[in-house]
Design an enzyme around this catalytic site. Structure first.
Site, PDB file in Angstrom:
ATOM      1  N   LYS A  11      -2.542  -0.564  14.044  1.00 29.95           N
ATOM      2  CA  LYS A  11      -2.171   0.849  13.868  1.00 29.95           C
ATOM      3  C   LYS A  11      -2.501   1.685  15.120  1.00 29.95           C
ATOM      4  CE  LYS A  11      -2.669   0.708   8.842  1.00 29.95           C
ATOM      5  NZ  LYS A  11      -3.104   1.478   7.647  1.00 29.95           N
ATOM      6  N   PHE A  59      -1.742  10.666  -0.266  1.00 26.90           N
ATOM      7  CA  PHE A  59      -1.972  10.384   1.157  1.00 26.90           C
ATOM      8  C   PHE A  59      -0.697  10.014   1.917  1.00 26.90           C
ATOM      9  CE2 PHE A  59      -2.976   6.417  -1.202  1.00 26.90           C
ATOM     10  CZ  PHE A  59      -2.112   5.523  -0.583  1.00 26.90           C
ATOM     11  N   ARG A  87      -5.857 -10.894   4.506  1.00 26.62           N
ATOM     12  CA  ARG A  87      -6.548  -9.772   3.856  1.00 26.62           C
ATOM     13  C   ARG A  87      -8.069  -9.966   3.879  1.00 26.62           C
ATOM     14  NH1 ARG A  87      -3.411  -6.133   1.292  1.00 26.62           N
ATOM     15  NH2 ARG A  87      -4.771  -5.713  -0.468  1.00 26.62           N
ATOM     16  N   THR A  93      -9.678  -1.942   2.439  1.00 26.65           N
ATOM     17  CA  THR A  93      -8.861  -0.865   3.008  1.00 26.65           C
ATOM     18  C   THR A  93      -9.728   0.205   3.675  1.00 26.65           C
ATOM     19  OG1 THR A  93      -7.267  -1.242   1.230  1.00 26.65           O
ATOM     20  CG2 THR A  93      -7.056   0.822   2.464  1.00 26.65           C
ATOM     21  N   ARG A 104     -11.450  -4.507   9.975  1.00 23.85           N
ATOM     22  CA  ARG A 104     -11.574  -3.076   9.678  1.00 23.85           C
ATOM     23  C   ARG A 104     -13.009  -2.585   9.847  1.00 23.85           C
ATOM     24  NH1 ARG A 104      -7.344  -3.375   4.713  1.00 23.85           N
ATOM     25  NH2 ARG A 104      -5.518  -2.499   5.766  1.00 23.85           N
ATOM     26  N   ASN A 114      -7.567   2.922   9.718  1.00 25.89           N
ATOM     27  CA  ASN A 114      -8.227   1.656   9.362  1.00 25.89           C
ATOM     28  C   ASN A 114      -7.741   0.466  10.190  1.00 25.89           C
ATOM     29  OD1 ASN A 114      -5.768   1.395   8.102  1.00 25.89           O
ATOM     30  ND2 ASN A 114      -6.582   0.746   6.119  1.00 25.89           N
ATOM     31  N   HIS A 117      -2.842  -3.150   9.253  1.00 22.07           N
ATOM     32  CA  HIS A 117      -2.166  -3.295   7.957  1.00 22.07           C
ATOM     33  C   HIS A 117      -1.937  -4.765   7.691  1.00 22.07           C
ATOM     34  CE1 HIS A 117       0.836  -2.903   4.759  1.00 22.07           C
ATOM     35  NE2 HIS A 117       1.546  -3.793   5.417  1.00 22.07           N
TER      36      HIS A 117
HETATM   37  P1  CMP Z   1      -2.420  -0.170   4.629  1.00 22.84           P
HETATM   38  O1  CMP Z   1      -2.915  -1.551   4.483  1.00 22.84           O
HETATM   39  O2  CMP Z   1      -1.589   0.149   5.810  1.00 22.84           O
HETATM   40  O3  CMP Z   1      -1.578   0.217   3.314  1.00 22.84           O
HETATM   41  C1  CMP Z   1      -1.412   1.552   2.908  1.00 22.84           C
HETATM   42  C2  CMP Z   1      -2.308   2.496   3.643  1.00 22.84           C
HETATM   43  O4  CMP Z   1      -2.516   3.733   3.021  1.00 22.84           O
HETATM   44  C3  CMP Z   1      -3.693   1.889   3.737  1.00 22.84           C
HETATM   45  O5  CMP Z   1      -3.673   0.814   4.640  1.00 22.84           O
HETATM   46  C4  CMP Z   1      -4.539   3.081   4.125  1.00 22.84           C
HETATM   47  O6  CMP Z   1      -4.557   3.318   5.521  1.00 22.84           O
HETATM   48  C5  CMP Z   1      -3.792   4.201   3.426  1.00 22.84           C
HETATM   49  N1  CMP Z   1      -4.529   4.597   2.237  1.00 22.84           N
HETATM   50  C6  CMP Z   1      -4.729   3.878   1.140  1.00 22.84           C
HETATM   51  N2  CMP Z   1      -5.457   4.585   0.251  1.00 22.84           N
HETATM   52  C7  CMP Z   1      -5.714   5.774   0.821  1.00 22.84           C
HETATM   53  C8  CMP Z   1      -6.416   6.925   0.425  1.00 22.84           C
HETATM   54  N3  CMP Z   1      -7.012   6.988  -0.775  1.00 22.84           N
HETATM   55  N4  CMP Z   1      -6.481   7.944   1.273  1.00 22.84           N
HETATM   56  C9  CMP Z   1      -5.857   7.875   2.484  1.00 22.84           C
HETATM   57  N5  CMP Z   1      -5.174   6.802   2.921  1.00 22.84           N
HETATM   58  C10 CMP Z   1      -5.102   5.766   2.103  1.00 22.84           C
END
Ligand code: CMP
Length: 139
Positions: A11, A59, A87, A93, A104, A114, A117
């Site tokens: 990212k 979000f 994962r 996450t 992460r 984070n 992805h």
């Molecule tokens: P990613 O694996 O890219 O998939 C969806 C993304 O949404 C996740 O990583 C986070 O960066 C973001 N995300 C998920 N939950 C939240 C949350 N509660 N608040 C903000 N961002 C979120």
């Protein structure tokens, strides 16, 4: 190849901090083979399309703006049990909840920033891989 590949992105936060090489090294060391790879910047529309499963979430706007704010690396990576093993490698996450040594934990700053992805299922790995790559771009 179904079940053996996943779609990963590095990212914009991790790119701007100079972590591309370190993250790719962890992926390499974990035994993944790179099937396809691109360095590109998504438009807001493309980020909205990629993350449309989250369009009802609070979000979503922040997420899509962030993901179109700078360049990313997208890649299809391959190994047995790719979705789950990747994962595990990247951790939870929220970097604050991720295990020590995960991508992460090492390179993420917050649940939004984070670092990486990873697809959450084999089905989404196929959809997300097709979003970025044609058959001619996979090796
Ligand atoms: P990613 O694996 O890219 O998939 C969806 C993304 O949404 C996740 O990583 C986070 O960066 C973001 N995300 C998920 N939950 C939240 C949350 N509660 N608040 C903000 N961002 C979120």
């Amino acid at each position: 190849m179904i079940g053996r590949t996943t779609l990963m992105m590095i990212k914009p936060d991790a790119i701007s901090k100079g972590y591309i090489g370190a993250i790719l090294a962890k992926i390499n060391d974990a035994g993944f083979k790179i099937v396809a790879m691109k360095y590109l910047k998504l438009t807001l529309k493309q980020a909205e399309e990629f993350y449309k499963v989250h369009s009802d979430k609070g979000f979503y706007n922040n997420l899509t703006q962030f993901m179109s704010s700078g360049p990313i690396v997208a890649a299809i990576i391959e190994k047995d049990n790719a979705v789950d093993d990747y994962r595990k490698l990247i951790g939870a996450t929220d970097p604050g909840k991720a295990d020590e040594g995960t991508v992460r934990k090492l390179y993420g700053a917050s649940i939004e920033n984070n670092a990486v992805h990873g697809s959450d299922s084999d089905e989404n790995a196929i959809i997300e891989s097709d979003f970025f790559f044609s058959k001619l771009e996979r090796f």
